[in-house]
Design a protein around this motif. Structure first.
Motif, PDB file in Angstrom:
ATOM      1  N   LYS A   1       0.832  -1.206   0.000  1.00  0.00           N
ATOM      2  CA  LYS A   1       0.000   0.000   0.000  1.00  0.00           C
ATOM      3  C   LYS A   1       0.869   1.260   0.000  1.00  0.00           C
ATOM      4  O   LYS A   1       1.719   1.420   0.865  1.00  0.00           O
ATOM      5  CB  LYS A   1      -0.934   0.037   1.219  1.00  0.00           C
ATOM      6  CG  LYS A   1      -1.939   1.205   1.147  1.00  0.00           C
ATOM      7  CD  LYS A   1      -2.726   1.351   2.420  1.00  0.00           C
ATOM      8  CE  LYS A   1      -2.161   2.394   3.359  1.00  0.00           C
ATOM      9  NZ  LYS A   1      -2.174   3.779   2.852  1.00  0.00           N
ATOM     10  N   PRO A   2       0.641   2.147  -0.966  1.00  0.00           N
ATOM     11  CA  PRO A   2       1.374   3.422  -0.935  1.00  0.00           C
ATOM     12  C   PRO A   2       0.729   4.389   0.062  1.00  0.00           C
ATOM     13  O   PRO A   2      -0.405   4.171   0.510  1.00  0.00           O
ATOM     14  CB  PRO A   2       1.213   3.960  -2.367  1.00  0.00           C
ATOM     15  CG  PRO A   2       0.483   2.896  -3.145  1.00  0.00           C
ATOM     16  CD  PRO A   2      -0.204   2.031  -2.151  1.00  0.00           C
ATOM     17  N   ARG A   3       1.430   5.442   0.384  1.00  0.00           N
ATOM     18  CA  ARG A   3       0.808   6.532   1.139  1.00  0.00           C
ATOM     19  C   ARG A   3      -0.267   7.184   0.268  1.00  0.00           C
ATOM     20  O   ARG A   3      -0.199   7.156  -0.953  1.00  0.00           O
ATOM     21  CB  ARG A   3       1.860   7.578   1.517  1.00  0.00           C
ATOM     22  CG  ARG A   3       2.964   7.045   2.413  1.00  0.00           C
ATOM     23  CD  ARG A   3       4.062   8.064   2.618  1.00  0.00           C
ATOM     24  NE  ARG A   3       3.616   9.201   3.399  1.00  0.00           N
ATOM     25  CZ  ARG A   3       4.334  10.309   3.587  1.00  0.00           C
ATOM     26  NH1 ARG A   3       5.527  10.420   3.014  1.00  0.00           N
ATOM     27  NH2 ARG A   3       3.874  11.295   4.320  1.00  0.00           N
ATOM     28  N   GLY A   4      -1.277   7.770   0.913  1.00  0.00           N
ATOM     29  CA  GLY A   4      -2.311   8.468   0.168  1.00  0.00           C
ATOM     30  C   GLY A   4      -3.380   7.565  -0.421  1.00  0.00           C
ATOM     31  O   GLY A   4      -4.065   7.947  -1.375  1.00  0.00           O
ATOM     32  N   VAL A   5      -3.530   6.358   0.149  1.00  0.00           N
ATOM     33  CA  VAL A   5      -4.560   5.417  -0.295  1.00  0.00           C
ATOM     34  C   VAL A   5      -5.321   4.937   0.941  1.00  0.00           C
ATOM     35  O   VAL A   5      -4.720   4.649   1.977  1.00  0.00           O
ATOM     36  CB  VAL A   5      -3.950   4.216  -1.048  1.00  0.00           C
ATOM     37  CG1 VAL A   5      -5.027   3.213  -1.434  1.00  0.00           C
ATOM     38  CG2 VAL A   5      -3.200   4.695  -2.288  1.00  0.00           C
ATOM     39  N   ILE A   6      -6.650   4.835   0.820  1.00  0.00           N
ATOM     40  CA  ILE A   6      -7.496   4.435   1.941  1.00  0.00           C
ATOM     41  C   ILE A   6      -7.594   2.913   2.019  1.00  0.00           C
ATOM     42  O   ILE A   6      -7.813   2.245   1.013  1.00  0.00           O
ATOM     43  CB  ILE A   6      -8.921   5.024   1.787  1.00  0.00           C
ATOM     44  CG1 ILE A   6      -8.870   6.552   1.718  1.00  0.00           C
ATOM     45  CG2 ILE A   6      -9.830   4.577   2.935  1.00  0.00           C
ATOM     46  CD1 ILE A   6      -8.451   7.218   2.994  1.00  0.00           C
ATOM     47  N   SER A   7      -7.457   2.362   3.228  1.00  0.00           N
ATOM     48  CA  SER A   7      -7.598   0.912   3.435  1.00  0.00           C
ATOM     49  C   SER A   7      -9.076   0.559   3.580  1.00  0.00           C
ATOM     50  O   SER A   7      -9.557   0.160   4.642  1.00  0.00           O
ATOM     51  CB  SER A   7      -6.838   0.479   4.693  1.00  0.00           C
ATOM     52  OG  SER A   7      -5.471   0.713   4.570  1.00  0.00           O
ATOM     53  N   SER A   8      -9.800   0.694   2.480  1.00  0.00           N
ATOM     54  CA  SER A   8     -11.233   0.466   2.496  1.00  0.00           C
ATOM     55  C   SER A   8     -11.685   0.081   1.105  1.00  0.00           C
ATOM     56  O   SER A   8     -10.916   0.144   0.140  1.00  0.00           O
ATOM     57  CB  SER A   8     -11.951   1.739   2.971  1.00  0.00           C
ATOM     58  OG  SER A   8     -13.345   1.536   3.011  1.00  0.00           O
TER      59      SER A   8
END
Length: 247
Positions: free
Chosen positions: A71-78
């Motif tokens: 997962k990169p920064r700036g991405v929602i875990s949803s």
């Protein structure tokens, strides 16, 4: 074999609908049907050919799948975001199965995130009693001393939670930039766990990355990349959870 029997609550959990514990409650509450008949006995076993409904919705019998995402920064875990921000499933759009994240990483945190449609597997990894280790690397603003860092193992209080680290390791210190790279090993994952711990000590986290989850690492992946777990890795992760409960 196609005639293999499994407990009803296990089949429901593996479908990704809910955890096994919640499946048991749905069964006890009379909200599960097998072949059009309400089943409320927890010991009931079913075959792959049985028709199962949970709260009036037919159970989709997908093959369990397991993915590791960087997962990169700036991405929602949803699965979706009401503000229109990018979510983790946008990164793996070509997957046919309906997968969802195992736990979450903050919007500004990068690193390992697992996705699956196996509810039982997800529950084993997320539930605190299983205690699967996760390793983070944090870039701190400021340079705490060893006495301050020692508080992390004893636990610090934040918003009615006690937040702990199993272990820590100082990776580097930059006195010119007044910063430190710190590796932290946790066996639980409360909301914004690492950031809140360090805020209590007075050393805010500038960057945070989850580099290891159980036996899994980010080797071979770039931010935004993903790969399926192989059967050996899935078995190792399950065994880790079981081993921790048996301790």
């Amino acid at each position: 074999m196609s005639d293999k029997l499994d407990r009803l609550q296990k089949v429901i959990a593996q479908s990704g609908v809910t955890s096994r514990r919640k499946a048991e409650k749905l069964i006890a509450d009379g909200k599960v049907k097998v072949n059009d008949k309400v089943v409320s006995e927890l010991g009931t076993k079913v075959s792959p050919n049985d028709r199962i409904e949970v709260d009036g919705v037919p159970l989709e019998k997908e093959k369990p799948v397991y993915y590791l995402l960087y997962k990169p920064r700036g991405v929602i875990s949803s699965l979706k975001d009401d503000k229109g921000r990018k979510v983790v499933t946008d990164l793996i759009g070509e997957i046919e199965e309906r997968v969802y994240p195992v736990g979450r990483l903050d919007y500004d945190t990068s690193g390992i995130l697992l996705l699956t449609n196996d509810g039982e597997f997800a529950n084993q990894l997320m539930h605190p009693r299983y205690g699967v280790e996760k390793v983070y690397v944090a870039k701190l603003e400021g340079i705490p001393d060893k006495m301050e860092l020692g508080r992390l193992r004893k636990g610090v209080e934040s918003e009615n939670d006690v937040l702990k680290a199993l272990r820590y390791k100082i990776l580097s210190v930059d006195r010119k930039k007044n910063s430190m790279l710190l590796e932290l090993t946790l066996n639980e994952g409360k909301n914004r766990h690492v950031r809140r711990m360090m805020d209590v000590l007075g050393y805010p986290v500038q960057k945070l990355k989850r580099e290891r989850y159980g036996v899994l690492t980010l080797e071979g992946l770039q931010p935004g990349g993903f790969r399926p777990l192989n059967p050996k890795e899935v078995k190792q992760m399950r065994n880790l959870a079981v081993k921790n409960v048996e301790k």
